[in-house]
Design an enzyme around this catalytic site. Structure first.
Site, PDB file in Angstrom:
ATOM      1  N   SER A  85      16.527  52.667  31.545  1.00  0.00           N
ATOM      2  CA  SER A  85      16.735  52.106  30.219  1.00  0.00           C
ATOM      3  C   SER A  85      18.077  52.265  29.733  1.00  0.00           C
ATOM      4  CB  SER A  85      15.402  52.777  29.381  1.00  0.00           C
ATOM      5  OG  SER A  85      15.860  52.995  27.857  1.00  0.00           O
ATOM      6  N   TYR A 131      10.475  60.246  26.381  1.00  0.00           N
ATOM      7  CA  TYR A 131      10.975  58.824  26.900  1.00  0.00           C
ATOM      8  C   TYR A 131      12.381  59.057  27.398  1.00  0.00           C
ATOM      9  CZ  TYR A 131      11.769  54.038  27.741  1.00  0.00           C
ATOM     10  OH  TYR A 131      12.048  52.723  28.202  1.00  0.00           O
TER      11      TYR A 131
END
Ligand code: BGC
Length: 279
Positions: A164, A177
């Site tokens: 990501s 995350y």
């Protein structure tokens, strides 16, 4: 595909992944679904992993089979060691081997730090980071056992970690995350260094804002989308197929010399767009 080598010329045979066997985790929705179908489009047989949502997984399998390649769905929780071991063992049994592991499955459990529970922390680290470790390990074992089969690919196998932009962009309210994706970057780079001598290529794809269920609230109203576009120089929200295309090319011999790299597919989100006018 054939590649000639020293004279710099290549004769490329399409489809890019013809005869290769790919496994995509979390492949019944979002980026994983598009990637599984995309790999089928370029000729791979595909295992469609899912943890919940069997019907959606079977639908992805049908779409892939319609392309004229083989596919089946396999339920497994990537954070569970025995389930990942069984999943790859079954693939070797059914497809003969594995050439491409796309460690894609991931989730968010968002909360400000003062509210974040240890369960939320563990859940995200278990799936997003430990899950990728387990998938990479099981794929690597088979790649090491089998070695290079020149008619299939120049490399002994490819591991593609779905990362990501948040492997480098800190993200308030999402510390679990962001930490998991920061970990994915080092997992990928270290494995690339360790496995490179065995002709195993490990790389990552780092999506920015892609229109999927994981971030629906960030794009499903005009106001939300306008706010999101302020973070994207290229001024469009990404589509799952943008990621699928990157994975397909990265997995192919076209990018055989790409080792230990993260390919950002983010419309420029990592270009610090706030500095377009500030600073
Ligand atoms: C997250 C999305 C987010 C995007 C950009 C992704 O990794 O899963 O929720 O929209 O990063 O911030």
């Amino acid at each position: 595909m054939e590649a000639s080598g020293s004279d710099g010329r290549q004769s490329i045979t399409f489809p890019l992944l013809r005869g290769q066997k790919a496994l995509v985790t979390g492949a019944n929705s979002g980026i994983g679904k598009a990637t599984a179908i995309g790999l089928g489009q370029v000729g791979a047989d595909v295992v469609v992993n899912y943890v919940a949502g069997k019907d959606a997984a079977e639908e992805v399998v049908r779409e892939i089979e319609d392309l004229g390649v083989h596919a089946y769905a396999h339920e497994a929780d990537v954070s569970k060691e025995d389930q990942v071991v069984d999943m790859v063992a079954r693939m070797v049994e059914e497809f003969g081997t594995i050439d491409v592991m796309v460690a894609n499955a991931g989730l968010q459990r968002d909360a400000p730090i003062s509210d974040m529970t240890l369960d939320q922390w563990h859940k995200v680290l278990d799936v997003n980071l430990s899950g990728q470790f387990l998938c990479a390990r099981e794929a690597a074992k088979e790649f090491l056992r089998r070695g290079v089969v020149p008619e299939v690919s120049r490399s002994a196998g490819k591991i593609i970690c779905m990362s990501s932009v948040h492997q480098i962009i800190p993200w308030s309210g999402h510390v679990n995350y962001a930490a998991s994706k920061g970990g994915v970057e080092m997992l990928m780079a270290t494995l690339a260094q360790e496995l490179g001598p065995h002709r195993i290529r490990v790389n990552a794809v780092a999506p920015g804002a892609i229109r999927t269920p994981i971030n629906r609230s960030a794009w499903d109203t005009p106001e939300a989308e306008a706010a999101l576009l302020r973070l994207i120089p290229y001024q469009r929200v990404g589509d799952p197929v943008d990621i699928a295309n990157a994975v397909a090319v990265l997995a192919s011999d076209l990018l055989d010399y790409v080792v230990g790299t993260t390919v950002y597919v983010d419309g420029g989100m990592t270009l610090f767009p706030g500095f377009a006018t500030g600073g």
